[in-house]
Design a protein around this motif. Sequence first.
Motif, short mmCIF file in Angstrom:
data_model
loop_
_atom_site.label_atom_id
_atom_site.label_comp_id
_atom_site.label_asym_id
_atom_site.label_seq_id
_atom_site.Cartn_x
_atom_site.Cartn_y
_atom_site.Cartn_z
N UNK A 264 57.60 -66.03 -9.57
CA UNK A 264 58.19 -67.29 -9.98
C UNK A 264 57.25 -67.44 -11.33
N UNK A 265 58.15 -68.01 -12.22
CA UNK A 265 57.59 -68.46 -13.73
C UNK A 265 58.03 -69.70 -14.07
N UNK A 266 57.16 -70.66 -14.39
CA UNK A 266 57.52 -72.22 -14.69
C UNK A 266 57.42 -72.58 -16.01
N UNK A 267 58.15 -73.22 -16.51
CA UNK A 267 58.19 -74.12 -17.77
C UNK A 267 57.42 -75.43 -17.61
N UNK A 268 57.25 -76.03 -18.68
CA UNK A 268 56.79 -77.58 -18.53
C UNK A 268 57.72 -78.48 -18.46
#
Length: 402
Positions: A264-268
């Motif tokens: 999983x990659x998350x933005x702000x």
Amino acid sequence: MAAQDIIRRGAEQALAPRPEWLADVNDAVLTNERLAETLSDPVLAEGLRSSNLSNLLHWAAANVRRPGARVAANLSPAVLKASRDLVRRDLDATALDAWRLGQNVAWQRWMQLCFELTCDAQLLQEVLAVTSRSISTFIDDTIAAVAEVMRQERDELTQGTHAERLTTVSLLLEGAPVARTAAEASLGYALTGSHVAAIVWGGTDVTGEQLELAAEMVLRTAGAARRLTVLATSASLWLWLPVERTPGVPDLETGLATIPGVRVALGRPRRDLDGFRQSHLEAAVVQRMMARLGTVRRVGSYMDAQLVALLSEDVGRADEFVADTLGDLARAEPELHLTLRTYLEEQCNAARAAEALYAHRNTIVRRLARCDELLPRPLSENPIAVGAALQLMWWRGQYLKE
């Protein structure tokens, strides 16, 4: 018969291709200018790598059985999966011409192999003439067969809601002038307020069920009541959550331990339409960085990874930076790396570092002294660079003790 024997022997070697063969073929296909932006997505890039290997093994296996005979088109699962993902990104069959670039490189490698197998000029001429036609025809037939599959896939997708969502989202991410109300109606998701974007993805063997389980885990960890989900490829989902904080990375890391192969990659958190776009672009930066570094980490957030993403654009240069900055410390025991990183995160406060690591302050002080002995320059002269180098090592998984 002699030519067939050479072809068979060469094909047997091609069934276990040398690493540099595959690297060269992949470089040729993945650096196609027309696909450059699309293939910045590591899931799509990995799909094409798998299809390149599948094409090579398919042709080689056929020539072990019947040297020089026409090879049937390759419609293996790897090839079909890659082609369907290209359709989902609104690419047509002309994208398959990238395989011809790989064909040119593979042909050069095949010729080298044939020259290693015989020095008979007449025999070589016969072998190369036969296999040149064979490889060219095989690629032509495969492209034609896959193009038909892509046409059928496009027809099916245009009738489904996933395709409509992907089209709308793609337009929004590109900054196209889409009316907010029309976009919200298409997506069933409000574009006002705060959003956190996430990308959930896995390898070529990940299942849709695994992706959905991970997406639900992101939802629960964020404390969100709902999510916008877009099927980006067969092995990746794009998510948006209407929340004001990024899901906790440690909690997600723990949860994903039960879902092998998914990351999983998350933005702000960002606001409104521009935030919808920007948070996704941040998640995409983290996804590319995680793929580029081959990290063992399962979750990455832009807030934590922004610096490392910038430093690791060139992995070779990043490794040089780590070696130059850390010196002998780079090869030291993991507890020293963890101690120094924690000390820096705690604003160079040994007491707080000891508390965070459940260790005695004197133990921390001794470890820090040992770190200073191993560093090329004292920590006090270079704390920012040392901290950055340790972060790079952490993302590479070069020390794992937590």
